[in-house]
Design an enzyme around this catalytic site. Structure first.
Site, PDB file in Angstrom:
ATOM      1  N   GLU A  65       1.376  -7.424   7.034  1.00 33.75           N
ATOM      2  CA  GLU A  65       2.726  -7.217   7.933  1.00 33.75           C
ATOM      3  C   GLU A  65       3.059  -5.712   7.369  1.00 33.75           C
ATOM      4  O   GLU A  65       3.055  -5.339   6.317  1.00 33.75           O
ATOM      5  CB  GLU A  65       3.815  -8.142   7.220  1.00 33.75           C
ATOM      6  N   LEU A 107       0.870  -1.228  -0.191  1.00 33.43           N
ATOM      7  CA  LEU A 107      -0.052  -0.058  -0.167  1.00 33.43           C
ATOM      8  C   LEU A 107       0.950   1.029   0.096  1.00 33.43           C
ATOM      9  O   LEU A 107       1.711   1.468   0.949  1.00 33.43           O
ATOM     10  CB  LEU A 107      -0.839   0.225   1.031  1.00 33.43           C
ATOM     11  N   VAL A 155       1.191   5.434  -0.916  1.00 36.80           N
ATOM     12  CA  VAL A 155       0.529   6.811  -1.319  1.00 36.80           C
ATOM     13  C   VAL A 155       1.730   7.629  -1.985  1.00 36.80           C
ATOM     14  O   VAL A 155       2.852   7.726  -1.018  1.00 36.80           O
ATOM     15  CB  VAL A 155      -0.177   7.435  -0.175  1.00 36.80           C
ATOM     16  N   ASN A 191       7.533   1.583  11.617  1.00 37.45           N
ATOM     17  CA  ASN A 191       6.738   2.221  10.952  1.00 37.45           C
ATOM     18  C   ASN A 191       5.432   2.768  11.767  1.00 37.45           C
ATOM     19  O   ASN A 191       4.230   2.183  11.435  1.00 37.45           O
ATOM     20  CB  ASN A 191       6.045   1.675   9.559  1.00 37.45           C
ATOM     21  N   TYR A 206      -3.399   1.806  10.293  1.00 35.03           N
ATOM     22  CA  TYR A 206      -3.957   0.136  10.378  1.00 35.03           C
ATOM     23  C   TYR A 206      -5.128   0.131  11.732  1.00 35.03           C
ATOM     24  O   TYR A 206      -6.275  -0.525  11.539  1.00 35.03           O
ATOM     25  CB  TYR A 206      -2.973  -0.890  10.171  1.00 35.03           C
TER      26      TYR A 206
END
Length: 170
Positions: A124, A90, A92, A129, A136
């Site tokens: 994962e 994912l 951006v 991070n 999440y």
């Protein structure tokens, strides 16, 4: 750059022709980016790979555009299992971060996953991070485990991955 909400924002499947540009974006986004080969494999092996795009304006200088000339705001790659979906990537684009686009990408993925009759969504994330971990958790993922030394750092160093799950059925 004009605010993307003033323009058409849309999802489109990632195509093989988009891979070189997405690979360049990966290099800016990550210390250990996916390679063009990784991305091509994702596109060709029935993974669910979606781009989040917006129309380009006359003053846009972003180099990341798909094959139709739309700006690549972000993307995700996911793999469907028997009754679950695994989020593999994912991202951006830097110019669009901290504007809610990652939440939109996750919402779209969860909706697609439910349509595939998946009961849960897995991922994962690097233990370091903290921004992604917070995102999440904010959308409902729960930490369910740790994969020791999962991610490369530098030289021979490795970093743990936090395993997270989002139940998709009430």
């Amino acid at each position: 750059m004009t605010n993307p909400v003033d323009r058409l924002v849309q999802f489109a499947p990632m195509q093989a022709g988009d891979v070189p540009m997405v690979a360049e974006l990966e290099k800016v986004a990550y210390a250990h980016p996916w390679t063009p080969g990784n991305l091509l494999d994702a596109v060709h092996h029935l993974n669910h790979a979606q781009l989040l795009l917006c129309d380009a304006g006359p003053r846009d200088v972003s180099p990341w555009r798909n094959t139709t000339g739309h700006l690549i705001m972000g993307y995700f790659v996911a793999m469907k299992g028997v009754d679950e979906v695994h989020l593999l990537n994912l991202t951006v684009a830097p110019a669009f971060r901290r504007q809610g686009w990652a939440t939109l990408l996750l919402s779209a993925l969860a909706t697609w996953s439910r349509g595939q009759q998946a009961t849960s969504l897995w991922l994962e994330v690097r233990q370091s991070n903290v921004g992604a971990l917070a995102l999440y958790e904010r959308v409902g993922f729960k930490q369910v485990g740790v994969r020791k030394r999962y991610y490369p750092l530098k030289a021979n160093a490795r970093e743990d991955a936090v395993v997270m799950q989002l139940p998709l059925i009430p």
